[in-house]
Design a protein around this motif. Structure first.
Motif, short mmCIF file in Angstrom:
data_model
loop_
_atom_site.label_atom_id
_atom_site.label_comp_id
_atom_site.label_asym_id
_atom_site.label_seq_id
_atom_site.Cartn_x
_atom_site.Cartn_y
_atom_site.Cartn_z
N ALA A 151 -10.75 48.18 0.85
CA ALA A 151 -11.91 48.78 0.21
C ALA A 151 -12.47 47.93 -0.92
O ALA A 151 -13.62 48.12 -1.33
CB ALA A 151 -11.53 50.17 -0.33
N ALA A 196 -14.72 48.22 -9.06
CA ALA A 196 -14.29 49.39 -8.29
C ALA A 196 -12.93 49.89 -8.71
O ALA A 196 -12.06 49.11 -9.13
CB ALA A 196 -14.26 49.04 -6.80
N VAL A 249 -10.04 51.71 -6.61
CA VAL A 249 -9.62 52.02 -5.24
C VAL A 249 -8.39 52.91 -5.34
O VAL A 249 -7.39 52.53 -5.95
CB VAL A 249 -9.30 50.74 -4.45
CG1 VAL A 249 -8.79 51.10 -3.06
CG2 VAL A 249 -10.54 49.85 -4.35
N PHE A 267 -12.81 63.24 -5.12
CA PHE A 267 -13.72 62.15 -5.48
C PHE A 267 -15.02 62.64 -6.11
O PHE A 267 -15.54 61.99 -7.03
CB PHE A 267 -14.01 61.27 -4.26
CG PHE A 267 -12.89 60.32 -3.95
CD1 PHE A 267 -12.77 59.12 -4.63
CD2 PHE A 267 -11.93 60.63 -3.00
CE1 PHE A 267 -11.73 58.24 -4.37
CE2 PHE A 267 -10.88 59.77 -2.73
CZ PHE A 267 -10.78 58.57 -3.41
N LYS A 301 -15.87 61.42 -9.90
CA LYS A 301 -17.03 60.59 -10.21
C LYS A 301 -17.87 61.21 -11.32
O LYS A 301 -18.35 60.51 -12.22
CB LYS A 301 -17.88 60.38 -8.96
CG LYS A 301 -17.21 59.49 -7.92
CD LYS A 301 -18.03 59.42 -6.63
CE LYS A 301 -17.33 58.59 -5.57
NZ LYS A 301 -18.08 58.57 -4.29
N GLN A 347 -17.81 51.45 -8.46
CA GLN A 347 -17.50 52.23 -7.27
C GLN A 347 -16.16 52.94 -7.48
O GLN A 347 -15.23 52.36 -8.05
CB GLN A 347 -17.40 51.34 -6.04
CG GLN A 347 -18.62 50.52 -5.72
CD GLN A 347 -18.39 49.58 -4.56
OE1 GLN A 347 -17.80 49.95 -3.53
NE2 GLN A 347 -18.82 48.33 -4.71
N VAL A 379 -13.62 54.66 -4.85
CA VAL A 379 -13.52 54.80 -3.40
C VAL A 379 -12.07 54.99 -2.96
O VAL A 379 -11.13 54.56 -3.65
CB VAL A 379 -14.10 53.56 -2.69
CG1 VAL A 379 -15.59 53.44 -2.96
CG2 VAL A 379 -13.39 52.28 -3.15
N ARG A 394 -8.50 51.77 1.89
CA ARG A 394 -8.64 51.63 3.35
C ARG A 394 -7.30 51.79 4.04
O ARG A 394 -7.19 52.42 5.09
CB ARG A 394 -9.22 50.25 3.68
CG ARG A 394 -9.24 49.96 5.18
CD ARG A 394 -9.65 48.54 5.51
NE ARG A 394 -9.48 48.26 6.92
CZ ARG A 394 -9.63 47.07 7.48
NH1 ARG A 394 -9.96 46.02 6.73
NH2 ARG A 394 -9.45 46.89 8.77
#
Length: 313
Positions: A126, A254, A256, A269, A273, A289, A291, A294
């Protein structure tokens, strides 16, 4: 980082088992059966078994060029020395890199497991294509890894990134090191379950810890349980307090987030945020970001294999 396609072995050392896999360019080519740590009386025997497994993998993949090992504890990365492992008896002051390299004849990299997860997401997950990534893995405890200016940042004692030990309340719960308000004392899996039991009890609903895992709270919230939704909002508030402080300090591209908590999806999330944005300036927030990771259970193997491959000149 190597520009060549290099085949390497990633070893993910957990509290109950050791998992091995062969990777190339972030792709997991094969995995081996887990090695139960309890079957081996100490480091020497377990390292010997790792070496045997690597030798077996090399019969199928003779181009294996390096080994990366991630461990759940304090590591001297420069020397591949394990100071102490969490929940694995007997693993104190072990020169893992030297022993495993001697037994296999291959270069070995030894890293903290959360750093390996961060590296997997940075290189192939990610956070791919970003230079500044803060990764969190949320489970029994809260681990973290920092990618700054495209490099894994370890700190002067190779102990950087321990986000779970950050304080979110100077008068809060005591952490393992006497640090009051440690994040993982609020957002670890057991702590979330304990909080949920209490929140339900306040509403005169009796629940057990086993009925209040993050997965079960998420399922309840998705089914319309208002208390469960409130619990996720509270988790987001705790986590967001820590992330906003990190954002002010590091201004990353980001965050992650992996582990069981991330599996709650929008339940965590969305409020997370909102919380982080409410505590940052536009300059810090507009490029940030937040996120989900992955990779899941395979992140340790992939991250360690990538570290090993990228160390090969």
């Amino acid at each position: 980082m190597s520009e060549r396609s290099i085949t390497s072995v990633g070893i993910d050392f957990g509290g109950t088992s050791v998992k091995l896999g062969v990777c190339r360019d972030g792709e997991l080519l094969t995995t081996d059966a887990p090695i139960p740590t309890a079957d081996f009386p100490g480091p020497a025997a377990l390292i010997g078994e790792m070496a045997l497994r690597v030798a077996k993998l090399r019969e199928t993949y003779p181009d294996i060029a390096a080994i990366g090992v991630g461990v759940p504890g304090l590591v001297d990365f420069d020397h591949g020395f394990v100071h102490v492992l969490t929940n694995v008896p007997g693993w104190k002051h072990v020169p893992l890199k030297a022993i495993l390299s001697e037994k296999t004849g291959l270069p070995v990299v030894v890293e903290n497991d959360a750093n390996a997860m961060a590296y997997a997401e940075f290189r192939y997950g990610a956070g791919r294509g970003l230079n500044n990534v803060v990764a969190l893995t949320m489970g029994t405890g809260i681990g973290g890894g920092l990618i700054l200016n495209g490099q894994l940042y370890r700190g002067s004692g190779c102990a950087a990134g321990e986000i779970g030990q950050m304080s979110i309340d100077s008068d809060g719960r005591a952490g393992h090191y006497g640090n009051l308000g440690a994040l993982e004392k609020y957002t670890g899996n057991r702590e979330i379950a304990e909080h949920a039991v209490q929140r339900y009890a306040e509403a005169h609903v009796k629940k057990t810890l086993e009925e209040c895992t993050p997965k079960m709270i998420a399922e309840a919230a998705k089914a319309g349980d208002d208390i469960a939704r409130q619990i996720w909002d509270e988790i987001a508030d705790w986590l967001g307090t820590a992330l906003s402080s990190i954002a002010w300090l590091l201004n990353p591209d980001a965050f992650v987030i992996g582990g069981g908590v991330a599996q709650a999806g929008d339940l965590i999330f969305d409020p997370l945020k909102r919380k982080v944005q409410s505590m940052l300036s536009t300059v810090v927030w507009e490029r940030l970001q937040i996120v989900p990771a992955r990779f899941s259970n395979e992140s340790g193997i992939i991250g360690n294999a990538a570290l090993a491959a990228d160390s090969v000149v």
